[in-house]
Structure formats: structure tokens, C-alpha cells
Design a protein around this motif. Structure first.
Motif, PDB file in Angstrom:
ATOM      1  N   LEU A 158       0.903  -1.276   0.047  1.00 19.94           N
ATOM      2  CA  LEU A 158       0.136  -0.011  -0.024  1.00 19.94           C
ATOM      3  C   LEU A 158       0.803   1.275  -0.299  1.00 19.94           C
ATOM      4  O   LEU A 158       2.276   0.910  -0.163  1.00 19.94           O
ATOM      5  CB  LEU A 158      -0.932  -0.195   1.115  1.00 19.94           C
ATOM      6  N   PRO A 159       0.465   2.427  -0.040  1.00 20.77           N
ATOM      7  CA  PRO A 159       1.236   3.751  -0.305  1.00 20.77           C
ATOM      8  C   PRO A 159       2.222   3.904   0.809  1.00 20.77           C
ATOM      9  O   PRO A 159       3.364   4.813   0.739  1.00 20.77           O
ATOM     10  CB  PRO A 159      -0.098   5.001   0.085  1.00 20.77           C
ATOM     11  N   SER A 160       2.134   3.203   1.947  1.00 22.50           N
ATOM     12  CA  SER A 160       3.086   3.479   3.346  1.00 22.50           C
ATOM     13  C   SER A 160       3.101   2.068   4.123  1.00 22.50           C
ATOM     14  O   SER A 160       2.022   1.398   4.013  1.00 22.50           O
ATOM     15  CB  SER A 160       2.606   4.386   4.035  1.00 22.50           C
ATOM     16  N   GLU A 161       4.068   2.032   5.020  1.00 23.44           N
ATOM     17  CA  GLU A 161       4.350   1.043   5.915  1.00 23.44           C
ATOM     18  C   GLU A 161       2.916   1.114   6.918  1.00 23.44           C
ATOM     19  O   GLU A 161       2.446   0.189   7.036  1.00 23.44           O
ATOM     20  CB  GLU A 161       5.626   1.016   6.497  1.00 23.44           C
ATOM     21  N   GLU A 162       2.591   2.306   7.147  1.00 19.66           N
ATOM     22  CA  GLU A 162       1.649   2.474   8.223  1.00 19.66           C
ATOM     23  C   GLU A 162       0.243   1.853   7.742  1.00 19.66           C
ATOM     24  O   GLU A 162      -0.494   1.230   8.062  1.00 19.66           O
ATOM     25  CB  GLU A 162       1.497   3.820   8.637  1.00 19.66           C
ATOM     26  N   GLU A 163       0.121   2.253   6.414  1.00 21.10           N
ATOM     27  CA  GLU A 163      -1.124   1.906   5.542  1.00 21.10           C
ATOM     28  C   GLU A 163      -1.079   0.444   5.494  1.00 21.10           C
ATOM     29  O   GLU A 163      -2.099  -0.283   5.582  1.00 21.10           O
ATOM     30  CB  GLU A 163      -1.214   2.490   4.288  1.00 21.10           C
ATOM     31  N   ASN A 164       0.213  -0.372   5.206  1.00 21.08           N
ATOM     32  CA  ASN A 164       0.183  -1.740   5.160  1.00 21.08           C
ATOM     33  C   ASN A 164      -0.530  -2.438   6.328  1.00 21.08           C
ATOM     34  O   ASN A 164      -1.257  -3.434   6.664  1.00 21.08           O
ATOM     35  CB  ASN A 164       1.356  -2.084   4.944  1.00 21.08           C
ATOM     36  N   LYS A 165       0.187  -1.774   7.492  1.00 15.43           N
ATOM     37  CA  LYS A 165      -0.056  -2.348   8.747  1.00 15.43           C
ATOM     38  C   LYS A 165      -1.753  -2.212   9.194  1.00 15.43           C
ATOM     39  O   LYS A 165      -2.319  -3.033   9.860  1.00 15.43           O
ATOM     40  CB  LYS A 165       0.607  -1.449   9.986  1.00 15.43           C
ATOM     41  N   ARG A 166      -2.306  -0.907   8.863  1.00 16.84           N
ATOM     42  CA  ARG A 166      -3.716  -0.728   8.941  1.00 16.84           C
ATOM     43  C   ARG A 166      -4.501  -1.887   8.170  1.00 16.84           C
ATOM     44  O   ARG A 166      -5.725  -2.350   8.658  1.00 16.84           O
ATOM     45  CB  ARG A 166      -4.075   0.642   8.621  1.00 16.84           C
ATOM     46  N   PHE A 167      -4.221  -1.923   6.979  1.00 18.72           N
ATOM     47  CA  PHE A 167      -4.829  -2.950   5.934  1.00 18.72           C
ATOM     48  C   PHE A 167      -4.565  -4.527   6.450  1.00 18.72           C
ATOM     49  O   PHE A 167      -5.669  -5.090   6.603  1.00 18.72           O
ATOM     50  CB  PHE A 167      -4.312  -2.916   4.470  1.00 18.72           C
ATOM     51  N   LEU A 168      -3.919  -4.717   6.998  1.00 15.92           N
ATOM     52  CA  LEU A 168      -3.567  -6.155   7.549  1.00 15.92           C
ATOM     53  C   LEU A 168      -4.183  -6.274   8.847  1.00 15.92           C
ATOM     54  O   LEU A 168      -4.667  -7.531   8.994  1.00 15.92           O
ATOM     55  CB  LEU A 168      -1.728  -6.516   7.524  1.00 15.92           C
ATOM     56  N   ALA A 169      -3.951  -5.569   9.744  1.00 13.82           N
ATOM     57  CA  ALA A 169      -4.953  -5.477  10.931  1.00 13.82           C
ATOM     58  C   ALA A 169      -6.531  -5.747  10.866  1.00 13.82           C
ATOM     59  O   ALA A 169      -7.099  -6.584  11.466  1.00 13.82           O
ATOM     60  CB  ALA A 169      -4.535  -4.171  11.908  1.00 13.82           C
ATOM     61  N   LYS A 170      -6.897  -4.915   9.793  1.00 12.58           N
ATOM     62  CA  LYS A 170      -8.380  -4.935   9.396  1.00 12.58           C
ATOM     63  C   LYS A 170      -8.661  -6.248   8.717  1.00 12.58           C
ATOM     64  O   LYS A 170      -9.795  -7.116   9.043  1.00 12.58           O
ATOM     65  CB  LYS A 170      -8.873  -3.681   8.712  1.00 12.58           C
ATOM     66  N   TYR A 207     -12.558  -7.106  -0.351  1.00 14.64           N
ATOM     67  CA  TYR A 207     -11.906  -6.355   0.919  1.00 14.64           C
ATOM     68  C   TYR A 207     -10.883  -5.156   0.236  1.00 14.64           C
ATOM     69  O   TYR A 207     -10.988  -4.064   0.797  1.00 14.64           O
ATOM     70  CB  TYR A 207     -11.468  -7.295   1.876  1.00 14.64           C
ATOM     71  N   MET A 208     -10.269  -5.568  -0.691  1.00 12.65           N
ATOM     72  CA  MET A 208      -9.132  -4.650  -1.290  1.00 12.65           C
ATOM     73  C   MET A 208      -9.941  -3.424  -1.874  1.00 12.65           C
ATOM     74  O   MET A 208      -9.472  -2.350  -1.547  1.00 12.65           O
ATOM     75  CB  MET A 208      -8.146  -5.291  -2.180  1.00 12.65           C
ATOM     76  N   LYS A 209     -10.871  -3.666  -2.607  1.00 12.85           N
ATOM     77  CA  LYS A 209     -11.706  -2.649  -3.173  1.00 12.85           C
ATOM     78  C   LYS A 209     -12.380  -1.928  -2.327  1.00 12.85           C
ATOM     79  O   LYS A 209     -12.375  -0.574  -2.411  1.00 12.85           O
ATOM     80  CB  LYS A 209     -12.602  -3.111  -4.452  1.00 12.85           C
ATOM     81  N   ASN A 210     -12.923  -2.212  -1.300  1.00 14.13           N
ATOM     82  CA  ASN A 210     -13.705  -1.533  -0.183  1.00 14.13           C
ATOM     83  C   ASN A 210     -12.636  -0.869   0.602  1.00 14.13           C
ATOM     84  O   ASN A 210     -13.007   0.454   1.017  1.00 14.13           O
ATOM     85  CB  ASN A 210     -14.409  -2.643   0.607  1.00 14.13           C
TER      86      ASN A 210
END
Length: 358
Positions: free
Chosen positions: A303-315, A352-355
Motif C-alpha cells: 500500500l502507499p506506506s508501511e503504516e497503511e500496510n499495517k492498518r490494512f493487515l490489522a483490519k 475487501y481490497m476494493k472496499n
């Protein structure tokens, strides 16, 4: 316990129907009153399982009679050493094609045992692609040419294999064997750990051309000789009986699905769902692999940033998605869509990725 969407890179998803059959037979296999794990590996009941697994593998992969199928232990990683032990004689070169971490590890073992060369590598571009066939360098005294057919960490896959005539082509197919049609005759030897598409961890498949079993190997410890296992039908010592039983069940499941042709079509459909979510995201999701080298088995992205990666994976974890973290060496995200991962799981991930992007 709710069902989950299992995208683990290995050990990975197994067909639910196979697990249910194993559960039903766990304490009383074939009317023996014993688990298959309790049977003698030389009993008629286990012998039937063992022989059926070999026959199914030969049928599904169209393995010619000039090849032997062996069931070994030690995982594909032991093969990194067994291959040069057998074939890397003085005056010969082990030629390695580098496309990721596992091919690097194979090269590392080869270097311990003899002279090696790197015939091609895409390391300088972070293993985003597979080498062009015309970019491979060969040596007249190659003992073998070694490649890794699919790269779980970086998400790349050989779409076409080199034609090698001066030496055996040897392939580690641990993460994509049984996922697509392959021309066995191109290879002197294929090996694969079971824990991606074949079954649970514990058994390693070796498909080896019979003439290679004639190599002089008196210098090799007995258990590390392919000839030892060929001459004893992989029963030189106690095999991983339960893993072979599960392998047999998975092979029967593949046959019931319609064989390799049907499995390959399904894998293409599953991967397309996720790659489309990446490609249609206007750069929000960035695939690691170049498009022409993309794997059908391991889809890697950020995703655009490592923080965004983490949020995506947590959700994703909250929603029941398992195993989407990228390998610890590269980070990001990875969806492993092996044979037993159902289409529904890939539809759910694509949605999920689209949402999430919206």
C-alpha cells in the motif's frame, strides 16, 4: 470457531474435504482398527496408499516411464545439498539461475560442495522479474542448471522454462508443482516440498530421470543417495507415513476436480481477481512483480506506506483473513492462492481490497 480465509504461504491451505476424510479415518483406517500413523510402513494397507500416491502423481503430471518418483524427507532445503552431492563432481560447475531467496540458498549449499556459477540473476532489480531465456549464460562443463520455478517471497514465476541439452535442468518446484501443466521431459530432476500444493509438511517429492540414478556416488552417504531410495521404492527407512497418506488424498482430490487442466484454469481465475484489484487501484496497491513475471501462487503487493500496510493487515485479520503478511525479509502483503484456496476466498479478498481502498 468461524471459518477463515487461509492465505498462508506454507504450510498452507488443504482441501476441506480431504481434512474431513482424514478426520473420519483417523482412528480406524481401512478397517484396520488403527490410524494410518500406527500402521507398519511395510504392511499391505500402507503399501497400497504408497503405491497409489505414486501412480496418481504419474497420472496427473504425465510423468514418463523413464522417470522415478521418490518420497524423501528433509524438505526441499535438504535437496539444496543432495543435488550437488550427487552431481557436482570435480571439474564440473553447478549453474544457478537466481530469482529469489530460495535459489540463493540452493547456491549457498552448492558453493560448499564444489564450483558454482550464476547463469542469470534478477537480484539487481529486487527480484521483480524472471530472467529472459536469451540472457542465461551456460558453461560447457555444467554439471546441471538449477532454477526455482516459483518464488514465494517476491511473487514471480517462470512462465517458460529454458531448454537445456548439455546438462540436466533441475528445478525446485515446491510452491507451484501440481498447479499447472509442465513438460516433465525438459527436466532431469524436479523436487518439491509438499506443504504448498501437495499436502502437509513432512514429505518431499523427487521426480528424477532414470539415467541420472546411474551417477557414481560412492562418496555420498547412503541416505543421501537418490539411488538408495530408488532401489528401495522410498522405503529404505521409515517414511513419513501420514504425510504420504495425506498426499495421496490431495492427489485424488485434484483428480476429482478435473485434473491439472481444471486446476490451472481455476488458479488463473483466482489470481486474476486479486491482480485486477491491484491494477485497477490507480497505484494505491503496488505489485512487487513485473506483470510478465507474476506468480499465480503468491501475489505480493504494498500500500502507499508501511503504516497503511499495517492498518490494512490489522483490519483484514479482524475480518478472518489469515496469512496476508509479506515475508519478514521484504514486508508488505502477500496472498498465497495455492490449489486448495477456494475461489470464494479470493473473491472475498478482492472485495475487501476494493472496499478498503474506497
Amino acid at each position: 470457531m468461524q471459518d477463515v480465509f487461509n492465505f498462508n504461504a506454507g504450510p498452507s491451505a488443504l482441501p476441506k474435504s480431504v481434512l474431513e476424510k482424514a478426520q473420519a479415518e483417523l482412528t480406524n483406517f481401512n478397517g484396520t482398527g488403527m490410524s494410518v500413523m500406527e500402521l507398519s510402513h511395510r504392511s499391505k494397507d500402507f503399501e497400497a496408499v504408497h503405491e497409489e500416491a505414486i501412480a496418481l502423481l504419474k497420472e496427473l503430471l504425465a510423468i514418463p516411464d523413464s522417470y522415478k518418483v521418490l518420497f524423501l524427507q528433509g524438505g526441499a532445503s535438504l535437496q539444496f545439498a543432495m543435488v550437488p552431492l550427487q552431481f557436482l563432481k570435480p571439474g564440473k560447475i553447478g549453474n544457478y539461475l537466481l530469482t529469489g531467496s530460495w535459489s540463493e540458498k540452493a547456491l549457498k549449499e552448492g558453493k560448499l560442495l564444489g564450483e558454482t556459477a550464476v547463469g542469470a540473476s534478477t537480484k539487481e532489480t529486487q527480484y521483480r522479474s524472471i530472467p529472459a531465456l536469451d540472457a542465461i549464460t551456460y558453461n560447457e562443463n555444467d554439471a546441471y542448471v538449477h532454477l526455482t520455478s516459483n518464488n514465494t517471497i517476491f511473487g514471480t514465476q517462470w512462465k517458460e522454462f529454458p531448454t537445456v541439452t548439455h546438462a540436466p535442468l533441475i528445478a525446485d518446484m515446491s510452491s507451484d508443482i501440481l498447479s499447472r501443466k509442465i513438460e516433465i521431459e525438459k527436466f532431469g530432476m524436479i523436487y518439491a516440498g509438499a506443504q504448498k500444493n501437495l499436502g502437509p509438511a513432512g514429505v518431499t517429492i523427487v521426480i528424477i530421470r532414470e539415467d541420472l540414478l546411474e551417477e557414481e556416488v560412492d562418496h555420498v552417504p547412503t541416505l543421501l543417495r537418490y539411488r538408495t531410495h530408488s532401489e528401495t521404492n522410498s522405503l529404505y527407512h521409515t517414511p513419513p507415513t501420514f504425510s504420504i497418506y495425506m498426499l495421496n488424498q490431495v492427489l485424488q482430490w485434484v483428480k476429482d476436480q478435473g485434473g491439472i487442466d481444471a486446476i490451472e484454469r481455476k488458479n488463473e481465475e483466482k489470481a486474476k481477481l486479486i491482480y485486477d484489484a491491484i491494477d485497477e487501484s490507480d497505484g494505491f496497491y503496488r505489485g512487487h512483480a513485473e506483470k510478465e513475471s507474476r506468480s499465480l501462487m503468491n501475489i505480493t503487493f504494498n500500500l502507499p506506506s508501511e503504516e497503511e500496510n499495517k492498518r490494512f493487515l490489522a483490519k483484514a485479520k479482524e475480518l478472518g483473513f489469515v496469512g496476508l503478511n509479506g515475508h519478514r525479509s521484504v514486508g508488505g502483503c502477500r496472498a498465497s492462492t495455492y490449489n486448495a484456496v477456494p475461489l470464494e476466498a479470493c473473491v472475498a479478498l478482492s472485495d475487501y481490497m476494493k472496499n478498503y481502498r474506497r
